[in-house]
Design a protein around this motif. Structure first.
Motif, PDB file in Angstrom:
ATOM      1  N   ILE A  36       0.802  -1.223   0.000  1.00  0.00           N
ATOM      2  CA  ILE A  36       0.000   0.000   0.000  1.00  0.00           C
ATOM      3  C   ILE A  36       0.833   1.272   0.000  1.00  0.00           C
ATOM      4  O   ILE A  36       1.744   1.446   0.811  1.00  0.00           O
ATOM      5  CB  ILE A  36      -0.925   0.031   1.235  1.00  0.00           C
ATOM      6  N   ALA A  37       0.481   2.153  -0.928  1.00  0.00           N
ATOM      7  CA  ALA A  37       0.988   3.524  -0.876  1.00  0.00           C
ATOM      8  C   ALA A  37      -0.222   4.423  -0.634  1.00  0.00           C
ATOM      9  O   ALA A  37      -1.254   4.265  -1.272  1.00  0.00           O
ATOM     10  CB  ALA A  37       1.673   3.898  -2.185  1.00  0.00           C
ATOM     11  N   VAL A  38      -0.079   5.330   0.320  1.00  0.00           N
ATOM     12  CA  VAL A  38      -1.173   6.242   0.639  1.00  0.00           C
ATOM     13  C   VAL A  38      -0.775   7.644   0.192  1.00  0.00           C
ATOM     14  O   VAL A  38       0.358   8.068   0.398  1.00  0.00           O
ATOM     15  CB  VAL A  38      -1.448   6.279   2.159  1.00  0.00           C
ATOM     16  N   VAL A  39      -1.714   8.335  -0.438  1.00  0.00           N
ATOM     17  CA  VAL A  39      -1.485   9.736  -0.815  1.00  0.00           C
ATOM     18  C   VAL A  39      -2.465  10.582  -0.014  1.00  0.00           C
ATOM     19  O   VAL A  39      -3.660  10.258   0.048  1.00  0.00           O
ATOM     20  CB  VAL A  39      -1.712   9.946  -2.331  1.00  0.00           C
ATOM     21  N   VAL A  40      -1.974  11.628   0.619  1.00  0.00           N
ATOM     22  CA  VAL A  40      -2.876  12.464   1.419  1.00  0.00           C
ATOM     23  C   VAL A  40      -2.948  13.900   0.908  1.00  0.00           C
ATOM     24  O   VAL A  40      -1.991  14.443   0.373  1.00  0.00           O
ATOM     25  CB  VAL A  40      -2.457  12.511   2.918  1.00  0.00           C
ATOM     26  N   SER A  41      -4.136  14.490   1.108  1.00  0.00           N
ATOM     27  CA  SER A  41      -4.338  15.933   0.916  1.00  0.00           C
ATOM     28  C   SER A  41      -4.019  16.637   2.225  1.00  0.00           C
ATOM     29  O   SER A  41      -3.795  15.993   3.247  1.00  0.00           O
ATOM     30  CB  SER A  41      -5.801  16.228   0.598  1.00  0.00           C
TER      31      SER A  41
END
Ligand code: ASP
Ligand code: MG
Length: 411
Positions: A36-41
């Motif tokens: 898993i790679a998570v991208v956040v705002s």
């Protein structure tokens, strides 16, 4: 084992409780054995505040310094999410755009991603580490921080999914999917299980604010399966409860129209009695283009005497004043008698790939509006879309009427 990129928007990381809830969700995906790679705002509202600060500092600020300031919101949420994941026993680290690096063009404040180096992330996947990436940012050829334009974290997520050849890109937001229309206005709007990239692209650029337009283009070009789902539901992405954005061949049965959208960011300009001769359109729209004023719908009326014609077109509301100034400065050269403008207009559109194979789709739209006494001011069409410009006061009425006319109402 799948490889998943999951992106969480501003409302999904609005405070520490929400970030902990995101961490718990990632933990469940991680425990199912996925990479898993998570991208956040940034936290909801933070980017707006940062933009306001740069404007307050100087109205003509340096775009490179704007990027330094507005990119910081994502740094905070990436770090906090990594901490919360670690606290829940999941190995995780944060990444800023320049650390990956995510290389972009030098168009500060609206940069395009050109390359993502994934080798180190892939190595860490092997060790079971979750990568938490700050969305919206990268590094330009001048080695300075860039941002991708508002809403750009979606694009970071899709670009990363493409680079990592991820099985899926899950976009978690505050709605549980893509709807046939805006549910706040059309109470009988339905959630779509699937929608094509092309339809999503039209809907995104026509005002449905679920995904940044650029991210849909990128997903379409690279065939990244995107899923839009709510971070406020219990289900995680692997349980597939949202709307899938996919290739046309993955959808068996098409509605003629998949969605009815609207955009209030429209203004209409009419130039009365411009000369009807070759070169006139170029003379009007050239200077607007040079000033980066985007012109959208255009109609040129028939000229009764063969000499003069009225030219009507739309621009965004933010560009209206500038457009008027440019055209007024050239009044003599263009030779029109007067300029009339109207910002109380809205563009309502129906979108669907099914239109390609059905006749009478436009007629149904025109009749539905006529029956409600709604006057159409401008019409434009593409292969899978029909748009009309109408008075803003009729927005709700028009949306509901069209939703019913195309058989989209929920039972
Ligand atoms: N935080 C940035 C914005 O508000 C990027 C994003 O949220 O996608 O535009
Ligand atoms: Mg967004």
């Amino acid at each position: 084992m799948s490889r998943i990129v999951a992106k969480f928007g501003g409302t999904s990381v609005a405070d520490l409780d929400r970030i902990r809830a995101v961490a718990a969700r990632i933990k469940r995906e991680h425990e199912s054995g996925h990479q898993i790679a998570v991208v956040v705002s940034a936290m909801a509202g933070v980017t707006n505040d940062l933009v306001a600060l740069t404007r307050a500092a100087h109205s003509m600020h340096d775009a490179r310094e704007y990027d330094v300031v507005v990119s910081t919101g994502e740094q905070v949420t990436a770090g906090l999410l990594a901490i919360c994941l670690q606290e829940q026993g999941i190995p995780a680290r944060s990444w800023l755009g320049w650390q990956v690096p995510i290389r972009t063009s030098d168009a500060h404040a609206r940069a395009r991603i050109e390359d993502i180096e994934i080798a180190e992330m892939e190595r860490r996947f092997e060790d079971g580490q979750v990568c938490v990436l700050a969305g919206f940012q990268g590094i330009g050829p001048d080695n300075r921080i860039t941002t991708l334009g508002r809403g750009g974290s979606d694009t970071t997520a899709v670009a990363l999914a493409a680079a990592l050849r991820a099985d899926r890109c899950d976009i978690y937001t505050d709605v549980d999917g893509v709807y046939t229309s805006d549910p706040r206005i059309v109470t009988r709007a339905r959630k779509l299980d699937k929608i094509t990239y092309e339809e999503m692209l039209e809907m995104a650029s026509l005002g449905a604010k679920v995904l940044q337009t650029r991210s849909v283009e990128l997903a379409m070009n690279h065939g990244v399966p995107v899923q839009v789902l709510s971070s406020f539901d219990e289900a995680i992405g692997s349980e597939l409860p949202g709307t899938l954005v996919v290739d046309e061949e993955n959808i068996v049965e098409h509605e003629i129209v998949s969605g009815v959208t609207y955009s209030r960011d429209e203004a209409k300009i009419t130039l009365m009695r411009v000369a009807d001769r070759p070169g006139v359109a170029a003379a009007i729209f050239g200077p607007l283009a040079d000033a980066s004023v985007n012109v959208d719908m255009i109609v040129q009326n028939v000229s009764e005497d063969g000499k003069n014609t009225d030219m009507t077109f739309t621009v965004t509301r933010g560009d209206l004043e500038r457009a008027i100034k440019i055209l007024t400065d050239r009044k003599e050269e263009l030779g029109y008698t007067s300029l009339v403008s109207d910002a109380n207009v809205v563009k309502v559109s129906v979108v669907g790939v099914g239109m390609r194979s059905h006749a009478g789709v436009a007629q149904r739209m025109f009749s539905a509006l006529a029956e409600r006494g709604i006057n159409i001011q401008v019409i434009s069409t593409s292969e899978i879309k029909i748009s009309v410009l109408i008075a803003e006061e009729f927005t709700e009425l028009a949306l509901r009427a069209l939703h019913t006319a195309y058989g989209l109402d929920a039972a």
